[in-house]
Motif scaffolding. Sequence first.
Motif, short mmCIF file in Angstrom:
data_model
loop_
_atom_site.label_atom_id
_atom_site.label_comp_id
_atom_site.label_asym_id
_atom_site.label_seq_id
_atom_site.Cartn_x
_atom_site.Cartn_y
_atom_site.Cartn_z
N THR A 135 29.75 -59.31 -16.60
CA THR A 135 30.70 -58.25 -16.98
C THR A 135 30.00 -56.91 -17.11
OG1 THR A 135 32.09 -59.88 -18.13
CG2 THR A 135 32.40 -57.55 -18.70
N ALA A 136 28.83 -56.92 -17.74
CA ALA A 136 28.06 -55.69 -17.88
C ALA A 136 27.63 -55.16 -16.52
CB ALA A 136 26.84 -55.94 -18.77
N LEU A 137 27.20 -56.06 -15.65
CA LEU A 137 26.78 -55.66 -14.31
C LEU A 137 27.94 -55.01 -13.56
CD1 LEU A 137 24.75 -55.68 -11.96
CD2 LEU A 137 25.55 -57.98 -11.40
N ARG A 138 29.08 -55.65 -13.60
CA ARG A 138 30.25 -55.12 -12.90
C ARG A 138 30.65 -53.76 -13.46
NH1 ARG A 138 35.63 -55.02 -13.93
NH2 ARG A 138 37.06 -55.02 -12.13
N ALA A 139 30.68 -53.63 -14.78
CA ALA A 139 31.11 -52.38 -15.41
C ALA A 139 30.17 -51.23 -15.09
CB ALA A 139 31.23 -52.59 -16.91
N ILE A 140 28.87 -51.48 -15.17
CA ILE A 140 27.90 -50.41 -14.95
C ILE A 140 27.85 -50.00 -13.49
CG2 ILE A 140 25.45 -49.82 -15.09
CD1 ILE A 140 25.27 -51.63 -17.54
N VAL A 141 27.88 -50.98 -12.59
CA VAL A 141 27.87 -50.67 -11.15
C VAL A 141 29.14 -49.92 -10.77
CG1 VAL A 141 27.93 -51.67 -8.83
CG2 VAL A 141 26.34 -52.57 -10.54
N ARG B 192 30.90 -48.02 -12.71
CA ARG B 192 30.79 -46.66 -13.25
C ARG B 192 29.96 -45.78 -12.33
NH1 ARG B 192 27.11 -43.90 -16.72
NH2 ARG B 192 28.14 -42.27 -17.96
N GLU B 193 28.86 -46.32 -11.81
CA GLU B 193 28.03 -45.55 -10.89
C GLU B 193 28.78 -45.24 -9.61
OE1 GLU B 193 24.84 -44.32 -11.38
OE2 GLU B 193 25.31 -44.88 -13.44
N ALA B 194 29.57 -46.22 -9.13
CA ALA B 194 30.35 -46.01 -7.91
C ALA B 194 31.41 -44.93 -8.11
CB ALA B 194 30.99 -47.32 -7.47
N LEU B 195 32.10 -44.97 -9.25
CA LEU B 195 33.12 -43.97 -9.53
C LEU B 195 32.51 -42.58 -9.68
CD1 LEU B 195 35.41 -45.91 -12.04
CD2 LEU B 195 35.91 -45.32 -9.66
N HIS C 246 33.41 -39.33 -7.23
CA HIS C 246 33.85 -38.05 -7.77
C HIS C 246 32.86 -36.92 -7.49
CE1 HIS C 246 36.37 -40.52 -10.84
NE2 HIS C 246 37.05 -40.28 -9.73
N GLN C 247 31.73 -37.26 -6.89
CA GLN C 247 30.73 -36.25 -6.54
C GLN C 247 30.40 -36.37 -5.05
OE1 GLN C 247 27.46 -37.11 -9.19
NE2 GLN C 247 28.46 -36.17 -10.95
N ARG C 248 31.42 -36.18 -4.23
CA ARG C 248 31.25 -36.38 -2.79
C ARG C 248 30.25 -35.41 -2.17
NH1 ARG C 248 36.67 -37.63 -3.60
NH2 ARG C 248 37.29 -35.45 -3.45
N GLU C 249 30.11 -34.25 -2.79
CA GLU C 249 29.13 -33.30 -2.27
C GLU C 249 27.71 -33.85 -2.38
OE1 GLU C 249 29.84 -32.51 -6.61
OE2 GLU C 249 31.08 -32.82 -4.82
N SER D 4 22.84 -47.48 -8.62
CA SER D 4 22.36 -46.30 -7.91
C SER D 4 21.66 -46.68 -6.60
CB SER D 4 21.41 -45.50 -8.80
OG SER D 4 20.27 -46.26 -9.15
N THR D 5 20.96 -47.82 -6.59
CA THR D 5 20.28 -48.27 -5.37
C THR D 5 21.27 -48.63 -4.28
OG1 THR D 5 18.40 -49.10 -6.66
CG2 THR D 5 18.66 -49.94 -4.42
N MET D 6 22.35 -49.29 -4.64
CA MET D 6 23.36 -49.65 -3.65
C MET D 6 23.97 -48.41 -3.01
SD MET D 6 25.15 -52.83 -5.70
CE MET D 6 26.47 -53.02 -4.50
N ILE D 7 24.18 -47.38 -3.80
CA ILE D 7 24.70 -46.13 -3.27
C ILE D 7 23.68 -45.50 -2.31
CG2 ILE D 7 25.35 -43.77 -3.88
CD1 ILE D 7 26.54 -44.94 -6.46
#
Length: 263
Positions: free
Chosen positions: A6-12, A14-17, A21-24, A116-119
């Motif tokens: 659950t923590a993994l899903r939530a944090i990942v 959050r990073e994805a969102l 929201h920062q497409r630039e 962040s690494t997946m991004i």
Amino acid sequence: MTAYLTALRAIVLREALRFVHQRERFVAALVRPLVWLLVFAAGFRAALGLSIIPPYQTYITYETYIVPGLCGMILLFNGMQSSLSLVYDRETGSMRLLLTAPLPRGWLLFCKLLGSTMISVLQVYTFLIIAGLFGIQMDPLGYLAALPALLISGLMLGTLGLALSSFIKQLENFAGVMNFVIFPMFFLSSALYPLWKMAESSSTLRDICAVNPFTHAVELIRFALYGQFNGWALLWTLLATVVFMALALWGYDPARGLVNRKG
């Protein structure tokens, strides 16, 4: 185990969102390596002739040589960008909330690192697709083989950013980190020129490049893109990951007062 996932899903998530929201940020991460590929490579092509070195089986263009290094550049700068967000999270208090969750501190930091690494890996593959449109293409299987190498290299550079973020007390200090950590790490590596070329000017400089963890991350990616395995590069990259992660855990230890004071 459910709490960990659950923590993994939530944090990942959050990073994805945050990334959505920062497409630039996505565009900026691609502009830098594309400028090197399309502009600087044209000027360096004649000056930096290449011999046949592993994993290459024949002479290659300079543009082809620097593609793995530019993939590493994306991972490196994104790793530092994630460290900037960590400093911001610490100043706003969200880092303190994260680290006070009833889970091991190492797992919480790893979840943030993985997100962040997946991004970063997504950005690398986007860059490789664009490079392919300009004629810089690898073996199709190489793109698949590069995925583990990109993840390992991204985690290593992410842990470096994580460790640095634990010692950066203010956002204003981040520019100094860029100047004294990122740029030397990038230029003193095999990203832009092979080590034998560096040895022609200075053997000491070549030795510095040889022990640079970023060099081994780049070589791990380079060999993987051609479907080959570089065990020595993998060993150094994993070792650097362990060392940087240990520093990050030490830096984010509440007993040292950093998180309490800044979070």
